[in-house]
Design an enzyme around this catalytic site. Sequence first.
Site, mmCIF file in Angstrom:
data_model
loop_
_atom_site.group_PDB
_atom_site.id
_atom_site.type_symbol
_atom_site.label_atom_id
_atom_site.label_comp_id
_atom_site.label_asym_id
_atom_site.label_seq_id
_atom_site.Cartn_x
_atom_site.Cartn_y
_atom_site.Cartn_z
ATOM 1 N N CYS A 196 -2.051 8.995 3.986
ATOM 2 C CA CYS A 196 -1.277 8.693 2.361
ATOM 3 C C CYS A 196 -2.826 9.222 1.762
ATOM 4 C CB CYS A 196 -1.327 7.365 2.556
ATOM 5 S SG CYS A 196 -2.354 6.431 3.301
ATOM 6 N N GLU A 243 0.598 -1.203 0.427
ATOM 7 C CA GLU A 243 0.319 -0.386 0.219
ATOM 8 C C GLU A 243 0.667 1.527 0.111
ATOM 9 O OE1 GLU A 243 -3.311 -0.184 0.128
ATOM 10 O OE2 GLU A 243 -3.477 -2.761 0.779
HETATM 11 P P1 NAD Z 1 8.467 4.668 3.728
HETATM 12 O O1 NAD Z 1 8.414 4.137 2.098
HETATM 13 O O2 NAD Z 1 9.678 5.655 3.786
HETATM 14 O O3 NAD Z 1 8.655 3.919 5.070
HETATM 15 C C1 NAD Z 1 8.177 2.462 4.944
HETATM 16 C C2 NAD Z 1 8.432 1.570 6.198
HETATM 17 O O4 NAD Z 1 9.409 0.948 5.124
HETATM 18 C C3 NAD Z 1 9.516 2.043 7.217
HETATM 19 O O5 NAD Z 1 8.940 0.945 8.532
HETATM 20 C C4 NAD Z 1 11.181 2.011 6.701
HETATM 21 O O6 NAD Z 1 11.454 1.561 7.934
HETATM 22 C C5 NAD Z 1 10.988 0.349 5.989
HETATM 23 N N1 NAD Z 1 11.701 0.175 4.677
HETATM 24 C C6 NAD Z 1 12.602 1.508 4.204
HETATM 25 N N2 NAD Z 1 13.365 1.416 3.612
HETATM 26 C C7 NAD Z 1 13.166 0.310 3.618
HETATM 27 C C8 NAD Z 1 14.263 -1.261 2.773
HETATM 28 N N3 NAD Z 1 15.010 -1.067 1.348
HETATM 29 N N4 NAD Z 1 13.411 -2.377 2.360
HETATM 30 C C9 NAD Z 1 12.793 -2.253 3.503
HETATM 31 N N5 NAD Z 1 12.260 -2.114 4.072
HETATM 32 C C10 NAD Z 1 12.545 -0.952 4.527
HETATM 33 O O7 NAD Z 1 7.186 5.609 4.098
HETATM 34 P P2 NAD Z 1 7.031 6.440 5.870
HETATM 35 O O8 NAD Z 1 7.924 7.263 5.176
HETATM 36 O O9 NAD Z 1 7.302 5.420 6.852
HETATM 37 O O10 NAD Z 1 5.512 6.544 5.257
HETATM 38 C C11 NAD Z 1 4.582 7.338 4.900
HETATM 39 C C12 NAD Z 1 4.646 6.732 3.278
HETATM 40 O O11 NAD Z 1 3.328 5.496 3.204
HETATM 41 C C13 NAD Z 1 3.969 7.799 2.284
HETATM 42 O O12 NAD Z 1 4.157 7.498 1.060
HETATM 43 C C14 NAD Z 1 2.023 6.950 2.773
HETATM 44 O O13 NAD Z 1 1.895 8.055 1.223
HETATM 45 C C15 NAD Z 1 2.758 6.150 2.496
HETATM 46 N N6 NAD Z 1 1.420 5.369 3.039
HETATM 47 C C16 NAD Z 1 0.091 4.692 2.565
HETATM 48 C C17 NAD Z 1 -0.673 3.654 2.382
HETATM 49 C C18 NAD Z 1 -1.473 3.318 2.205
HETATM 50 O O14 NAD Z 1 -2.509 3.043 2.686
HETATM 51 N N7 NAD Z 1 -1.715 3.813 1.059
HETATM 52 C C19 NAD Z 1 -0.745 4.494 4.579
HETATM 53 C C20 NAD Z 1 -0.167 4.786 4.865
HETATM 54 C C21 NAD Z 1 0.936 5.819 4.428
#
Ligand code: NAD
Length: 980
Positions: A773, A739
């Site tokens: 999001c 997501e």
């Molecule tokens: P992010 O992608 O930076 O991080 C998400 C998670 O991924 C964290 O736990 C992070 O530590 C992990 N991560 C980072 N690099 C990684 C890698 N290389 N491999 C595996 N895991 C890794 O996102 P964020 O800043 O935590 O959240 C904000 C984003 O999430 C926004 O883009 C938002 O739109 C999205 N979001 C989407 C939904 C939805 O339901 N579509 C809901 C909430 C947030």
Amino acid sequence: MSDLYEAQTIAIARQLWAASQESRNFFSQLREQMRIEDKLLGWAMEHPGLRVQLFRLIDCLPSLRSKTEVARHLQEYLSDPSVELPEALKKLLNFAQPDSLPAQAAATTFTTAVQALAHKYIAGETTEQVLKTIGRLRKQGMLVTMDILGEAVITEVEAQQYCDRYLDLMQHLSPLGQREGINPVQVSVKLTAFYSQFDPLDVSGCRAKVGEPIRRLLHRAQELGVAVHFDMEQYTYKDITLAILKEILLEPEFRDRADIGLTLQAYLRDSYQDAQDLITWAQQRGTPITVRVVKGAYWDQEVIKAVQQDWPLPVYQHKQDTDANFERITELLLSHHTVLRTAIASHNVRSQARAIAIAQHQRIPPTAMECQVLYGMADKLAKALVDAGQTVRVYCPYGDLIPGMAYLIRRLLENTANSSFLRQQLGAVNIDELLAPPQPTADFGAGNVHVTTGKTSTFANAANSDYARASQREAIQAALIHVHRQLGQTYTPIINGDRVHPLEYSESLNPSQPEEIVGRVGLATIEDAEHAIRAAKAAQAQWQQTPVAERATLLRRAANLLEAQRHELVAWMCYEVGKVVAEGDAEVSEAVDFCRYYADEMERLSGGYDRNFPGETNHYHYQGRGIAVVISPWNFPLAIPTGMTVAALVSGNCTILKPADPAAVTAAKLAEILIAAGFPPGVFQFLPGRGSVIGPYLTKHPDVHLIAFTGSQEVGCRIIAEAAVLQRGQTHIKRVIAEMGGKNAIIIDESADLDQAVAGVVQSAFGYSGQKCSACSRVIVLESIYQPFVQRLVEATQSLNIGPAHLPSTRVGPVVTAAARDRIQEYIAKGQQEAELALSVPVPSVGYFVSPTIFTNVPPTATIAQEEIFGPVLAVLRAETFSQAIEIANATAYALTGGLYSRTPSHIQQAKVQFAVGNLYINRGITGAIVDRQPFGGFKLSGIGSKAGGRDYLLQFLEPRVITENVQRQGFAPIVGVDD
Ligand code: NAD
């Protein structure tokens, strides 16, 4: 109820009834029969389908700027299949094109009729008109109270204007006023209109904000000889309104003022108690105030809110209970006439008669009671009351028709509701029945009544806290203090049931006050990750065999624990990621819902299904995929990790939760809850760590079967790519649920209700500083209303309180980290090159604050209109036509949420088909999806999952299997339904 007054009540009621039924002369009757506005009401009473569509059309009429638009809406609304059209209306709608001559004529006829209708209930549009009306009423021996119709106050500019308009009106009323005794002129004001951020959570902030204009108004009213009355609005504001007024009216300068009043609504279950409390308070105060008793004008709204929130129903469900309560309160107040004056505001002949009977019986002085009616609603009753020697005051709304529409609709609803006295007296109801004492139902004394009317799902969502209740406000304040004392503790990964103590720790800081360390969280290493996977592998077979009922029980237990720790969890989120209290509270509800919903869902799926034939059984069923890794974002630090984790667990997967770094303490709280709920070691493990280090290790690991990820598109796509590569020894294809982000738009068309649209956009764009999001980051406005919309949008945003997340007054808190702040600032700098900066406000210097920022005239292809910013930055775009607005909305790489504010049925229909988003919200904000009601998730670059909180979600965590068995032996098999 005492019978002491019953005979007299009936006698007076009969007299009033007879006097108010006097026959009209032939010509006036004939004239009335020919007026279309009267016919409209008559038709509305006879045809329920027409009633709904007609009132909706009237509601949107003032926003339509041309006759062509009026004609188009006339046809769209009234040609709805639900509408039974009387012949005369059919004729009116019989035109081919909305810009044709017959269409223009129909538009004129209809608009004139609605204006005439409005003029019946609105005492004038200008001060001159209203002074004339007052003069006319005074000649008939009636007093007045004036209510200035206004739009919802959503900006501080409007709050200031509201107060100024009253000061100006009082100046005009002054010559008619009087300083002693019953004051012939009075103004009626609403407390919420003095402060655009009026919020029951913030009692002391509201008290400070509204106190100043209230005091100014009361002082000036005294100088001008005008009385002041405080109206009552929705239930959520009742306690705070009473509390603030009681306090101000005890201040030395106001304590001896008798020219002030306030209102009680008898449809509220706790209004009798409120009346008793008011009596005690008034005894203490010494000088009487006036209490106006009304039945209440927001019944539908209160019921809808209570059902939607699963809060106890604040109003009586049955009209006779309200009527009985009204009489009970009347008697209570009148028997305390030495401490309080009473105003009986009702169009029900019996309710008025009852009060008069009590007053006569108790020999109450004439100054202690008055009767009140709404302007235009019960003219004959008012006259009959004057003739019977009663003091009568008419509540006169005045002002522009546009803001008056909400008022008009309330009056039309009342006039045409089956249960209304006004309606009943027109019908064939027998007079004895009509005037008989109201018989309370069994529900009359009941407390804590919950209703589910109109729901189509049996799933019960967890109820949010209702901060209008003092007990819940106190609970969250206590939790904030309690949790604050626990900041700075250390949390560790939990692997196979053991807490491991890594060498490296990260500090989670409070973004409102970064010098505060919320907690230190141990960072799991790659070796830790490997241990966790091995433990999960060892636990997998048994967990998969564990009966679904047992797994579901653990989820329900977790739900109960989450609910029990609701306020503390809100406080943790508030300190760790800067989430304001109300938003954190909704998030706890969502986490609870995920647990209960997925437990139910797994039970539903667990039976599978059979497709048996004679001699052959076929059983379709599911099993867990294996080892699941959950990677969650920080912005919903509780709900999203809970949802993904419990979905994986209940489906039979051993699950490793890797939370986002800035939210690791909240995730540690969740881990404690899941372990306390009983998930065994190895089945659930908690693995905080650097995403860029252990993230890829986990996602690439050959023993991992499933990755449930929510986060940015960049990381999501990387995970999908990495997971697709077969690793050495890997004998399965990994399933990735991802997501991702959004660039969500709300479209505002000409017919939109601007009060609603501005408030909805502000909440969707700046709630949680735009870090959702689902947040609105583009608003696409039709040219014809661009200017007024933008002006109100900017003023409403400017009115938001910005501050530390834990303060009850805060609407916009900080962003999550210094890095996030800097990144958002870069986008703002970019925006300044691409568009016009319409709003930027000063923000606190301590903490990671970014001003709510609005850019206008943004080109659709600009970076700030295309890229996800994830902060409080809103791009406003123009569109010439509605189709163009949809095109602009769809022209990004994302498809998560979208919104439309419109009262044009064809636009709503077009958006339903063409607006390419996973979740489309019409005439409401676009954030705050609720489990089961609004299953959530998008497509295009917004994600490849099936909606969280929806019926397809768990299927992604499961492998479907079919088992076919030939049960025929030597040509023999039992055949169901065929006798031996
Ligand atoms: P992010 O992608 O930076 O991080 C998400 C998670 O991924 C964290 O736990 C992070 O530590 C992990 N991560 C980072 N690099 C990684 C890698 N290389 N491999 C595996 N895991 C890794 O996102 P964020 O800043 O935590 O959240 C904000 C984003 O999430 C926004 O883009 C938002 O739109 C999205 N979001 C989407 C939904 C939805 O339901 N579509 C809901 C909430 C947030």
